[in-house]
Design a protein around this motif. Structure first.
Motif, PDB file in Angstrom:
ATOM      1  N   GLU A 198     -27.727 -48.573   6.896  1.00  0.00           N
ATOM      2  CA  GLU A 198     -29.043 -49.163   7.123  1.00  0.00           C
ATOM      3  C   GLU A 198     -28.868 -50.514   7.800  1.00  0.00           C
ATOM      4  N   LEU A 199     -29.723 -50.769   8.765  1.00  0.00           N
ATOM      5  CA  LEU A 199     -29.720 -52.031   9.492  1.00  0.00           C
ATOM      6  C   LEU A 199     -30.840 -52.910   8.957  1.00  0.00           C
ATOM      7  N   PRO A 200     -30.800 -54.209   9.235  1.00  0.00           N
ATOM      8  CA  PRO A 200     -31.884 -55.083   8.783  1.00  0.00           C
ATOM      9  C   PRO A 200     -33.212 -54.645   9.407  1.00  0.00           C
ATOM     10  N   PRO A 201     -34.195 -54.277   8.571  1.00  0.00           N
ATOM     11  CA  PRO A 201     -35.478 -53.833   9.129  1.00  0.00           C
ATOM     12  C   PRO A 201     -36.357 -55.014   9.516  1.00  0.00           C
ATOM     13  N   PRO A 202     -37.213 -54.808  10.492  1.00  0.00           N
ATOM     14  CA  PRO A 202     -38.197 -55.838  10.834  1.00  0.00           C
ATOM     15  C   PRO A 202     -39.319 -55.804   9.805  1.00  0.00           C
ATOM     16  N   ASP A 203     -40.184 -56.823   9.797  1.00  0.00           N
ATOM     17  CA  ASP A 203     -41.324 -56.744   8.895  1.00  0.00           C
ATOM     18  C   ASP A 203     -42.323 -55.722   9.442  1.00  0.00           C
ATOM     19  N   ASN A 204     -43.358 -55.418   8.692  1.00  0.00           N
ATOM     20  CA  ASN A 204     -44.280 -54.333   9.035  1.00  0.00           C
ATOM     21  C   ASN A 204     -44.965 -54.515  10.381  1.00  0.00           C
ATOM     22  N   ASP A 205     -45.439 -55.717  10.684  1.00  0.00           N
ATOM     23  CA  ASP A 205     -46.125 -55.941  11.957  1.00  0.00           C
ATOM     24  C   ASP A 205     -45.180 -55.746  13.141  1.00  0.00           C
ATOM     25  N   ILE A 206     -43.959 -56.258  13.011  1.00  0.00           N
ATOM     26  CA  ILE A 206     -42.977 -56.093  14.082  1.00  0.00           C
ATOM     27  C   ILE A 206     -42.590 -54.619  14.194  1.00  0.00           C
ATOM     28  N   GLY A 207     -42.440 -53.924  13.059  1.00  0.00           N
ATOM     29  CA  GLY A 207     -42.128 -52.493  13.067  1.00  0.00           C
ATOM     30  C   GLY A 207     -43.187 -51.692  13.793  1.00  0.00           C
ATOM     31  N   ASP A 208     -44.469 -51.997  13.529  1.00  0.00           N
ATOM     32  CA  ASP A 208     -45.566 -51.325  14.241  1.00  0.00           C
ATOM     33  C   ASP A 208     -45.466 -51.555  15.743  1.00  0.00           C
ATOM     34  N   ARG A 209     -45.165 -52.780  16.114  1.00  0.00           N
ATOM     35  CA  ARG A 209     -45.111 -53.126  17.533  1.00  0.00           C
ATOM     36  C   ARG A 209     -43.905 -52.464  18.216  1.00  0.00           C
ATOM     37  N   ILE A 210     -42.773 -52.357  17.508  1.00  0.00           N
ATOM     38  CA  ILE A 210     -41.596 -51.678  18.064  1.00  0.00           C
ATOM     39  C   ILE A 210     -41.949 -50.242  18.407  1.00  0.00           C
ATOM     40  N   VAL A 211     -42.605 -49.549  17.483  1.00  0.00           N
ATOM     41  CA  VAL A 211     -43.009 -48.160  17.714  1.00  0.00           C
ATOM     42  C   VAL A 211     -43.935 -48.080  18.923  1.00  0.00           C
TER      43      VAL A 211
END
Length: 139
Positions: free
Chosen positions: A79-92
């Motif tokens: 597992e890699l360091p995950p981004p926070d939820n807002d950044i995760g949404d934007r990555i997708v």
């Protein structure tokens, strides 16, 4: 949303900029960064650099129905360091826009180059059980 070709170019430029840095260290610094767009592009670039530097087969980002984000690199299920939820949404959103996917599932090959390197990355996206998953496959 901005034109996808410029997002593609920004990711490549960010790879060039951070090519000599430790991608995992830089990823962990992105938590709760205020500029979500910039953080998403930087995270994608760092994930690509990490995958290339460590001979990963693929890196997947999963956003669950509950809103949590999980990132897994497949070379030895780490597992890699995950981004926070807002950044995760934007990555997708950025990756879906780069490969022009409007439906719940899609797949594309992305010509990718920075410095003196060029390669083709495989990008896949799918939605299931209320969550979303994006996978970057490496050559």
């Amino acid at each position: 949303m901005r034109e996808s070709s410029s997002l593609h170019q920004k990711v490549q430029e960010m790879c060039d900029c951070y090519a000599t840095n430790d991608p995992l260290k830089e990823m962990s610094r992105l938590q709760h960064q205020p500029d979500v767009d910039e953080a998403a592009i930087k995270w994608i670039a760092l994930a690509i650099l990490h995958g290339l530097n460590n001979n990963a087969e693929e890196i997947s980002l999963e956003k669950t129905k509950s809103g949590s984000v999980r990132v897994v690199a497949e070379y030895r299920k780490t597992e890699l360091p995950p981004p926070d939820n807002d950044i995760g949404d934007r990555i997708v959103a950025v990756l879906r826009d780069i490969i022009h996917v409007d439906s719940s599932q899609g797949e594309s090959t992305l010509a990718f180059g920075f410095r003196n390197n060029s390669m083709e990355l495989r990008l896949k996206t799918r939605e299931e059980a209320g969550g979303r998953k994006i996978t970057i496959g490496f050559p």
